[in-house]
Every structure is written in C-alpha cells, then in structure tokens.
Design a protein around this motif. Structure first.
Motif, PDB file in Angstrom:
ATOM      1  N   LEU A  97       7.579 107.597 -63.523  1.00  0.00           N
ATOM      2  CA  LEU A  97       6.495 108.338 -62.304  1.00  0.00           C
ATOM      3  C   LEU A  97       7.328 107.467 -61.125  1.00  0.00           C
ATOM      4  N   LEU A  98       8.095 106.118 -60.921  1.00  0.00           N
ATOM      5  CA  LEU A  98       8.476 106.180 -60.331  1.00  0.00           C
ATOM      6  C   LEU A  98      10.104 107.062 -59.028  1.00  0.00           C
ATOM      7  N   ALA A  99      10.607 107.893 -60.592  1.00  0.00           N
ATOM      8  CA  ALA A  99      11.524 108.550 -61.050  1.00  0.00           C
ATOM      9  C   ALA A  99      11.496 110.003 -59.960  1.00  0.00           C
ATOM     10  N   HIS A 100      10.198 109.996 -60.762  1.00  0.00           N
ATOM     11  CA  HIS A 100       9.947 111.494 -60.167  1.00  0.00           C
ATOM     12  C   HIS A 100       9.682 111.419 -58.680  1.00  0.00           C
ATOM     13  N   ARG A 101       8.969 110.949 -58.502  1.00  0.00           N
ATOM     14  CA  ARG A 101       8.235 110.206 -56.837  1.00  0.00           C
ATOM     15  C   ARG A 101       9.262 109.616 -56.022  1.00  0.00           C
ATOM     16  N   LEU A 102      10.647 109.785 -56.577  1.00  0.00           N
ATOM     17  CA  LEU A 102      11.767 109.940 -55.878  1.00  0.00           C
ATOM     18  C   LEU A 102      12.354 111.038 -56.170  1.00  0.00           C
ATOM     19  N   GLY A 103      12.719 111.653 -56.615  1.00  0.00           N
ATOM     20  CA  GLY A 103      13.530 113.009 -56.898  1.00  0.00           C
ATOM     21  C   GLY A 103      14.715 113.129 -57.809  1.00  0.00           C
ATOM     22  N   LEU A 104      15.092 111.686 -58.654  1.00  0.00           N
ATOM     23  CA  LEU A 104      15.559 111.140 -59.230  1.00  0.00           C
ATOM     24  C   LEU A 104      16.444 111.456 -60.250  1.00  0.00           C
ATOM     25  N   PRO A 105      17.331 111.646 -61.005  1.00  0.00           N
ATOM     26  CA  PRO A 105      17.607 112.089 -62.448  1.00  0.00           C
ATOM     27  C   PRO A 105      16.493 110.118 -63.084  1.00  0.00           C
ATOM     28  N   LEU A 106      16.951 110.751 -64.213  1.00  0.00           N
ATOM     29  CA  LEU A 106      16.173 109.306 -65.202  1.00  0.00           C
ATOM     30  C   LEU A 106      16.670 109.701 -66.457  1.00  0.00           C
ATOM     31  N   VAL A 107      16.777 108.307 -66.950  1.00  0.00           N
ATOM     32  CA  VAL A 107      17.865 107.720 -68.435  1.00  0.00           C
ATOM     33  C   VAL A 107      17.167 106.978 -68.627  1.00  0.00           C
TER      34      VAL A 107
ATOM     35  N   THR B   6      16.885 115.934 -84.228  1.00  0.00           N
ATOM     36  CA  THR B   6      16.813 115.127 -82.574  1.00  0.00           C
ATOM     37  C   THR B   6      16.972 116.634 -81.693  1.00  0.00           C
ATOM     38  N   MET B   7      17.925 116.009 -80.512  1.00  0.00           N
ATOM     39  CA  MET B   7      17.919 116.741 -79.638  1.00  0.00           C
ATOM     40  C   MET B   7      19.278 116.566 -78.787  1.00  0.00           C
ATOM     41  N   PRO B   8      19.673 117.241 -77.937  1.00  0.00           N
ATOM     42  CA  PRO B   8      21.279 117.341 -77.172  1.00  0.00           C
ATOM     43  C   PRO B   8      21.278 115.535 -76.256  1.00  0.00           C
ATOM     44  N   ASN B   9      20.085 115.756 -75.577  1.00  0.00           N
ATOM     45  CA  ASN B   9      20.492 114.462 -74.491  1.00  0.00           C
ATOM     46  C   ASN B   9      19.299 113.316 -75.487  1.00  0.00           C
ATOM     47  N   VAL B  10      19.669 113.340 -76.327  1.00  0.00           N
ATOM     48  CA  VAL B  10      19.165 111.848 -77.038  1.00  0.00           C
ATOM     49  C   VAL B  10      20.918 111.362 -77.770  1.00  0.00           C
ATOM     50  N   VAL B  11      20.866 110.170 -77.294  1.00  0.00           N
ATOM     51  CA  VAL B  11      21.518 108.995 -77.652  1.00  0.00           C
ATOM     52  C   VAL B  11      21.696 108.496 -78.126  1.00  0.00           C
TER      53      VAL B  11
ATOM     54  N   MET C 255      33.562 105.482 -81.444  1.00  0.00           N
ATOM     55  CA  MET C 255      32.959 104.429 -80.028  1.00  0.00           C
ATOM     56  C   MET C 255      31.993 103.281 -79.730  1.00  0.00           C
ATOM     57  N   LYS C 256      32.109 102.702 -79.360  1.00  0.00           N
ATOM     58  CA  LYS C 256      31.258 101.322 -78.891  1.00  0.00           C
ATOM     59  C   LYS C 256      30.083 101.762 -78.458  1.00  0.00           C
ATOM     60  N   PRO C 257      28.174 101.610 -79.034  1.00  0.00           N
ATOM     61  CA  PRO C 257      27.398 102.051 -79.057  1.00  0.00           C
ATOM     62  C   PRO C 257      26.999 101.232 -77.331  1.00  0.00           C
ATOM     63  N   LEU C 258      27.873 100.472 -76.584  1.00  0.00           N
ATOM     64  CA  LEU C 258      27.714 100.090 -75.668  1.00  0.00           C
ATOM     65  C   LEU C 258      28.633 100.904 -74.685  1.00  0.00           C
ATOM     66  N   ASP C 259      29.562 101.219 -74.875  1.00  0.00           N
ATOM     67  CA  ASP C 259      30.154 102.027 -74.286  1.00  0.00           C
ATOM     68  C   ASP C 259      29.622 103.600 -74.055  1.00  0.00           C
ATOM     69  N   ARG C 260      29.188 104.074 -75.522  1.00  0.00           N
ATOM     70  CA  ARG C 260      28.397 105.485 -74.947  1.00  0.00           C
ATOM     71  C   ARG C 260      27.544 105.100 -74.328  1.00  0.00           C
ATOM     72  N   ALA C 261      26.801 104.032 -74.028  1.00  0.00           N
ATOM     73  CA  ALA C 261      25.306 104.341 -73.124  1.00  0.00           C
ATOM     74  C   ALA C 261      25.825 104.184 -72.351  1.00  0.00           C
ATOM     75  N   MET C 262      27.421 103.933 -71.932  1.00  0.00           N
ATOM     76  CA  MET C 262      27.559 103.805 -70.076  1.00  0.00           C
ATOM     77  C   MET C 262      28.224 104.775 -69.563  1.00  0.00           C
ATOM     78  N   PHE C 263      29.273 105.465 -71.277  1.00  0.00           N
ATOM     79  CA  PHE C 263      29.556 107.153 -70.481  1.00  0.00           C
ATOM     80  C   PHE C 263      28.405 108.159 -70.449  1.00  0.00           C
ATOM     81  N   TRP C 264      27.531 107.925 -70.666  1.00  0.00           N
ATOM     82  CA  TRP C 264      26.038 109.018 -70.491  1.00  0.00           C
ATOM     83  C   TRP C 264      25.373 108.358 -68.743  1.00  0.00           C
TER      84      TRP C 264
END
Length: 524
Positions: free
Chosen positions: A158-168, A266-271, A450-459
C-alpha cells in the motif's frame, strides 16, 4: 594506450551502475526480518542508502543500525514477540491434541483470529501514516528509487502505491497466501495448495482434497485480511484491492527454488533466490569445536526449533532428551527453559547456536528441525538430512516436500514418545539414502551460474536503473476472473455454436417437412 584499454574494458562490459540508490524497506518482523536483513546488509555493502520503517513494537528490527536509517512509527505493527509466541503456543497446544476434524476446525479458527489481528494493526498503522501529511511529504521528498517489502502483511504494498514507487517483493507468503498462487497460473491438478501436504503427483481423491483445501484456504485468507479493504477503497478507488496492488509489483524475489519446490508454472518477473542467506561455514567458537571433536567417528546431531520455539512442553522435551541420551552421537540442542531430568551426558543445551556453521561442519550427521524455510534451505545447502518435528504455520508443508524428496523423516509431535523419536533419528543416521539424496539436492542447489544473493541484488538494482520492470509484468491481474479464465469467450462460442445447431436443425426440419409435403402431394 594499452593500459587505458585494459582499465576501461571491464567497465564497458559491466552493466551500468546506479551510483548508490535509495531504498525504502517496509519489513515484517520475526524470522521474516532475518531474511530481509540479509538483503538490507548486502544493499548497504554495495553503496545503497537504506531506510527501514520500524513500528513501536519491533521485535527483531533494531531501531538503530549502521546499515540503515530508521523511520520510527509510534504505533504497533502487529507482530511483536509476545503476540507471536502466544499465537504459536496456542496452535501447538491444539496440534498436540491429535489429528481430528474438530482439531482442524479449532486450528483454522485460531489462524483466522490471530492473522486478522495482525492485519488490523498493520492496516491501522498504514492509515495513520497516510493521514500524517508531514511524514508522507518527507517520504516523497526523499525520492526513493523503490520500495522493498515482505508482502506477508499488506503495509509495504500500500505504501509503495501511495508513493508511486516501483515495488520489489521479498516473498514466500503474501497476505493472500503462498506467493505463486497470487501471481502465477496454479493448476490444482498438479500444484498442491499450501497446507495440503500433497505432492505434484496426486490421485483422483487427492486432487479432490486439493481443490477443497484451496477453496477453504482462500476463504480463510480473505476473512483474515479484510481489514485492508476500506483503506484500499479510500486511497486507490474501487479497483484497487490489495490482491491487485500486490500483483502489480515489478519483481517477486521468491525465497525458494525448484530444488525445494515442485515444478510448476511461473512468471517472467518471478526471481528465485532460495538459499540466498546460506554461506560457507565459519570456524566454530572454541568451546563448541571442542565438544564437536569429542564426538569422534559418531559425529554430531544438532537440534533447533527456530526463533519462536525455544522450548516445548516439558513432557515432550523429557521424551526427546531421553531418546538423545541413548545415542552414541553428541547432540547440540538449542533450548530455553527448564533442563530435562532425562538429559544425557552427550547432550549440550545452548540458548543460541551458529546454525549455519554447525550444519556446514563435517561432523554434523543430522538436523532435528521444526521445518522453517530458513533451516530447510541451510540443510539443503550443506547436505544434511532432516528429522522433522513440524509444529505450526507452513512447517508441516515444508517438511512434507522434504519427505517426498527422500531427505527427511517426519515425527508427529502429538503421538511422539522417546521410542518413536529415537527410531526416526536412527533411521536418518543409518539409512544412507537420506544423506545421499540430500547431498544430491545440495549439488543441484549450488550448481547455478550466479549466487542467489547476487541474483537478488541484480534485479533490485535493475528496477532502480529502469524505474521498474513493467515489461516483465503480465497485465492479466487487471482482468476480471471471467475474462482471465475465458468464461465470457466460452459462453459466446457456446451461444454461437448453439445458434448454428438450432438454425441447422430448424433448416433440416423445414427441408424434411417440404420434402414430405411434396411426396404427399405427388401421391395424391
């Protein structure tokens, strides 16, 4: 010139940097924060500026940290230690009563009531934040690049959408249930609904069971999270329900992978970043290392029941201690509370243990665990088989997956005694298939580009660089259910086919009538 080329080439080949982004984090406390903290610390290490929303009843989330700035909220976030300990204890007492229809009813009712209370406090905190114009102006003026949140509560979405920010999303669970069921196609014919403890190979009866549990679970979740409805309608209009807003997230960082999960759409934006918190073991403290080395060829068993269950009911701990006392292995047991009278000389009780480092020790033979996601991922990473004592929440379902893969033996805490527990531990210790299969899972998990943590950081940084990831997000979540499932198309096609059939039938009947009439006229 050659030196200049040598220096510039790596820079040109690397993806463009973002020069230190600004991330607003809306976390969930308890074991969820343990996961989020890994991401926060890694983002800080990469030069990003982190701000964390901290409610007044914070449990694991420190108000002061060298890794992040804090926005201190004067209201409750609904997830303090006392509340969660009471919640978990209530569920455990119900489970110990034994498996029955009424036990399941009581369990579901308790989950609805307590989860509803959590969501009430979170929605109230969000409402107070939205009403505080000075706070909202300050957050807007800070020009954050994105919001990183755990959607187990709806506040960060809710906060992300209220501020109009991208959401991860740092996600395994959302306020509407398991993450995949909110974002990806989930055919109930081979995707088991969380809580069913089924596999992806179901019989007809199991598929019926899966469907019934699905509808029961969805109703239960809807009741528990209805507190967000009014705030969504007030600030986002009639179309802005929490599920739709959650589905609009740019990237879903899933805290599991297909070494743990059954194969599913799954979906393209699921990492997938399962095991992102795991790391090679560090040397043990001297006293622990000496205790472990005294185990000799028999090795060590470690037991930990996570952040909530430091101790079990005394009669259960007495049975566990008596079983451990009959083993030649040394045992390190994370236990708070009264020392069991049946405790053997081979068992060391500790209030805290370096779990990752112990699991990675070459003398560790088995892991007695409650089935929390963190512990299971660490056991997979280090290749240590599991003796499962599922207690509450998602733990039975997690351990059922490990049992299906042949790497865990599950003990029912409601019927357990020292003999059944001892038998389970000895089976895992002496049947080599458990360790062989778990080591196979470990190799699969580690064999990644790629290490999972590095993958998370990349995205996360990808979203910062590109101000979102809309090109990976399907628009299906904006479709009404009847359009998503093509019910309207099926109805129109059925109506068309029916019309064609009716018209054809009418024409045939008319032609037959005309033919019969001509024949009749000729005969006359």
């Amino acid at each position: 010139m050659h030196l200049l080329v040598f220096v510039l080439t790596p820079l040109l080949l690397c993806p463009p940097g973002i020069g230190g982004g600004k991330v607003l984090v809306f976390p969930v406390d308890g074991s969820h924060w343990i996961n989020m903290k890994v991401l926060v610390e890694e983002l800080h290490a990469r030069g990003h500026n982190i701000t964390v929303i901290v409610p007044s009843d914070s449990w694991y989330i420190n108000k002061n940290s060298s890794y992040y700035n804090s926005v201190l909220m004067p209201m409750r976030g609904g997830y303090d230690e006392r509340f969660i300990a009471s919640f978990a204890s209530s569920l455990l007492q119900i489970q110990i009563e034994g498996a029955s229809f009424w036990t399941q009813i009581k369990m579901n009712f308790e989950v609805i009531v307590k989860c509803s209370e959590i969501h009430y406090h979170v929605s109230n905190m969000i409402h107070e934040m939205f009403q505080d114009s000075r706070l909202m102006q300050s957050l807007q003026a800070s020009e954050y690049d994105l919001v990183l949140t755990d959607p187990a509560s709806g506040g960060g979405v809710l906060l992300a959408h209220r501020l109009g920010l991208p959401l991860v999303l740092n996600v395994r669970w959302t306020s509407q249930g398991e993450g995949h069921f909110a974002i990806a196609p989930s055919p109930l014919s081979y995707v088991p609904f969380p809580g069913s403890e089924l596999t992806d190979n179901m019989s007809f009866i199991e598929r019926v069971q899966n469907v019934l549990i699905y509808f029961l679970g969805k109703a239960q979740l809807a009741i528990a999270s209805y507190h967000y409805t009014s705030i969504c309608q007030q600030y986002f209009g009639s179309d802005g329900d929490l599920l739709t807003l959650t589905q609009g997230a740019d990237i879903w960082l899933m805290r599991n992978d297909f070494v743990f999960e059954f194969p599913r759409p799954t979906m393209p934006n699921v990492v997938y970043m399962g095991g992102f918190q795991c790391k090679p073991p560090k040397p043990l403290p001297t006293d622990l290392e000496e205790f472990v080395q005294r185990s000799g060829e028999h090795g060590v068993i470690i037991m930990s029941l996570g952040t909530i269950f430091g101790e079990l009911p005394h009669d259960i701990t007495k049975e566990i201690a008596a079983a451990f006392a009959q083993l030649p292995q040394k045992v390190i047991w994370r236990h708070r509370g009264k020392r069991p009278a049946s405790l053997g000389n081979n068992t060391l009780l500790v209030k805290w243990m370096p779990q990752n480092d112990l699991l990675g020790h070459p003398k560790t033979r088995a892991f007695v665990a409650h089935g929390g996601t963190n512990g299971i991922q660490e056991a997979i990473y280090h290749g240590v088989p599991i003796v499962g004592l599922p207690l509450v929440f998602d733990q039975p379902d997690n351990l059922s997956r490990m049992k299906a893969k042949g790497v865990a033996k599950i003990v029912d805490i409601a019927t357990m005694d020292r003999n059944t527990f001892l038998q389970a531990v000895q089976e895992v210790l002496h049947d080599p298939s458990y360790r062989i299969k778990m080591q196979h899972l470990s190799r699969l998990h580690r064999d990644q580009p790629m290490k999972p943590l590095d993958r998370a950081m990349f995205w996360i940084e990808f979203v910062m660089r590109h101000k979102g990831a809309a090109h990976l997000r399907t628009e299906s979540y904006k479709m009404p259910w009847y359009a998503y499932h093509s019910v309207d198309v099926i109805v129109v096609l059925f109506a068309f086919v029916s019309l064609v059939v009716l018209c054809t039938t009418a024409i045939v009947k008319y032609m037959c009538y005309k033919i019969r009439r001509r024949i009749k006229v000729k005969k006359e």
